[in-house]
Every structure is written in structure tokens, then in C-alpha cells.
Motif scaffolding. Structure first.
Motif, mmCIF file in Angstrom:
data_model
loop_
_atom_site.group_PDB
_atom_site.id
_atom_site.type_symbol
_atom_site.label_atom_id
_atom_site.label_comp_id
_atom_site.label_asym_id
_atom_site.label_seq_id
_atom_site.Cartn_x
_atom_site.Cartn_y
_atom_site.Cartn_z
ATOM 1 N N TYR A 1 7.410 -45.722 -38.019
ATOM 2 C CA TYR A 1 7.084 -47.017 -38.622
ATOM 3 C C TYR A 1 5.648 -47.159 -39.103
ATOM 4 O O TYR A 1 5.292 -48.199 -39.650
ATOM 5 C CB TYR A 1 7.407 -48.134 -37.633
ATOM 6 N N GLY A 2 4.832 -46.146 -38.919
ATOM 7 C CA GLY A 2 3.448 -46.233 -39.363
ATOM 8 C C GLY A 2 2.623 -47.129 -38.462
ATOM 9 O O GLY A 2 3.041 -47.506 -37.367
ATOM 10 N N THR A 3 1.451 -47.498 -38.944
ATOM 11 C CA THR A 3 0.531 -48.297 -38.138
ATOM 12 C C THR A 3 0.325 -49.699 -38.691
ATOM 13 O O THR A 3 -0.411 -50.493 -38.116
ATOM 14 C CB THR A 3 -0.839 -47.595 -38.034
ATOM 15 N N ALA A 4 0.983 -50.022 -39.785
ATOM 16 C CA ALA A 4 0.864 -51.367 -40.362
ATOM 17 C C ALA A 4 1.528 -52.382 -39.442
ATOM 18 O O ALA A 4 2.577 -52.128 -38.861
ATOM 19 C CB ALA A 4 1.516 -51.417 -41.739
ATOM 20 N N THR A 5 0.900 -53.534 -39.315
ATOM 21 C CA THR A 5 1.469 -54.622 -38.526
ATOM 22 C C THR A 5 2.406 -55.455 -39.397
ATOM 23 O O THR A 5 2.420 -55.319 -40.633
ATOM 24 C CB THR A 5 0.365 -55.537 -37.979
ATOM 25 N N LEU A 6 3.162 -56.327 -38.762
ATOM 26 C CA LEU A 6 4.029 -57.233 -39.512
ATOM 27 C C LEU A 6 3.197 -58.114 -40.442
ATOM 28 O O LEU A 6 3.590 -58.354 -41.593
ATOM 29 C CB LEU A 6 4.863 -58.088 -38.557
ATOM 30 N N ALA A 7 2.040 -58.544 -39.985
ATOM 31 C CA ALA A 7 1.143 -59.346 -40.829
ATOM 32 C C ALA A 7 0.696 -58.543 -42.053
ATOM 33 O O ALA A 7 0.618 -59.089 -43.163
ATOM 34 C CB ALA A 7 -0.062 -59.828 -40.025
ATOM 35 N N ASP A 8 0.410 -57.256 -41.889
ATOM 36 C CA ASP A 8 0.032 -56.394 -43.017
ATOM 37 C C ASP A 8 1.179 -56.301 -44.022
ATOM 38 O O ASP A 8 0.961 -56.391 -45.234
ATOM 39 C CB ASP A 8 -0.302 -54.971 -42.538
ATOM 40 N N ILE A 9 2.385 -56.106 -43.507
ATOM 41 C CA ILE A 9 3.560 -55.990 -44.376
ATOM 42 C C ILE A 9 3.779 -57.276 -45.149
ATOM 43 O O ILE A 9 3.988 -57.264 -46.366
ATOM 44 C CB ILE A 9 4.801 -55.617 -43.540
ATOM 45 N N ASP A 10 3.724 -58.400 -44.444
ATOM 46 C CA ASP A 10 3.914 -59.687 -45.118
ATOM 47 C C ASP A 10 2.829 -59.956 -46.154
ATOM 48 O O ASP A 10 3.114 -60.462 -47.238
ATOM 49 C CB ASP A 10 3.978 -60.827 -44.098
ATOM 50 N N ALA A 11 1.590 -59.605 -45.851
ATOM 51 C CA ALA A 11 0.498 -59.818 -46.812
ATOM 52 C C ALA A 11 0.745 -59.015 -48.087
ATOM 53 O O ALA A 11 0.560 -59.530 -49.200
ATOM 54 C CB ALA A 11 -0.848 -59.435 -46.183
ATOM 55 N N LYS A 12 1.171 -57.769 -47.937
ATOM 56 C CA LYS A 12 1.460 -56.931 -49.102
ATOM 57 C C LYS A 12 2.623 -57.511 -49.909
ATOM 58 O O LYS A 12 2.591 -57.555 -51.139
ATOM 59 C CB LYS A 12 1.779 -55.501 -48.648
ATOM 60 N N LEU A 13 3.632 -57.983 -49.215
ATOM 61 C CA LEU A 13 4.809 -58.559 -49.866
ATOM 62 C C LEU A 13 4.447 -59.844 -50.609
ATOM 63 O O LEU A 13 4.867 -60.055 -51.755
ATOM 64 C CB LEU A 13 5.881 -58.828 -48.805
#
Length: 145
Positions: A23-35
């Protein structure tokens, strides 16, 4: 402005802390920010929701039907492989639904190869890490056009 719902499933609040190989090291907050940044570029709105409760997930899907969202992205995690309750809730929707996974579920443990959602979703994107979310958003926006 078209609105899309991003549904994050069980254990996704632990992204960045669990199994970085898959799953890598990105957090859910990182994923949502990118989205959300990509949504801005595409001229659409994304609402994100995460829960570890299967019942709450079903209720949020029901709310998406009532709210008349334009499409849904779902990474249900392990629920993908056995939750007929979530599958039935998704089947109520009349908008495109795109299933996404960061890891390639077809190259992992045998139980992960089957998705109970596959027959009712528009398509499935897996194996591209956090980029799976961007690809999924582009796909669901295109399908809702």
C-alpha cells in the motif's frame, strides 16, 4: 458541478502505517488531497468517506442514491471479496461505479482474486498504487459524461 463520492473501506484509515509493500506510505489524507486536487482540475467535486463499519458503508451508499451523486468510486478493501451487503447497496445506484484497489488483487492471495462487486460495477482499476485513485476518478467522470 458534478459530484462524485469516494468510498474508502475497512482499515484504510491505517494507510501509511500498514503493509507499505502493498500500500505504500501515503496516508488516507494524502490520497484524498491528491484526489481532490485532480477533481479541481477536472471541474468536478469529490466527497470522501471512510468507515470500518459495514453497516455505515451501506448507509452512506444509500445516502449517495438519495443525494443523486453523479458517480461513485469504491475501494472497499477486504469487503470487496465477501460483502454481499455492500454489493446489494451498490446495485441500488443508477450511476457509474468504479472499483479501485492500490494493489493488484489478482496477483495476491487467492481469496483476493474474486470481487463480489465485479458484476455490477462499470469497471475495476487495480495495481497502480495511489495512482489507481486518479485513474478511477478520470474513469468515473468519463463514464458519467
Amino acid at each position: 458541478m458534478k459530484t462524485f463520492l469516494m468510498l474508502h473501506g475497512i482499515n484504510h484509515n491505517m494507510f501509511g502505517k500498514r503493509d507499505p509493500v502493498q500500500y505504500g506510505t501515503a496516508t488516507l489524507a494524502d490520497i484524498d488531497a491528491k484526489l481532490h486536487a485532480l477533481a479541481g482540475e477536472l471541474g468536478v467535486k469529490v466527497e470522501s468517506y471512510q468507515t470500518n463499519s459495514e453497516g455505515n458503508m451501506c448507509e452512506r451508499i444509500h445516502q449517495a442514491f438519495t443525494d443523486k451523486v453523479d458517480g461513485v468510486l469504491i475501494n472497499a478493501g477486504a469487503w470487496t471479496h465477501y460483502s454481499y451487503g455492500i454489493r446489494d447497496a451498490l446495485a441500488i445506484l443508477t450511476v457509474p461505479v468504479v472499483e479501485i484497489h492500490m494493489s493488484n488483487i489478482h496477483a495476491r492471495e487467492a481469496f483476493r482474486h474474486h470481487s463480489v462487486f465485479a458484476e455490477i460495477v462499470k469497471g475495476q482499476i487495480c495495481g497502480f498504487g495511489i495512482e489507481s485513485y486518479s485513474l478511477g476518478l478520470r474513469a468515473v467522470v468519463s463514464a458519467a459524461a
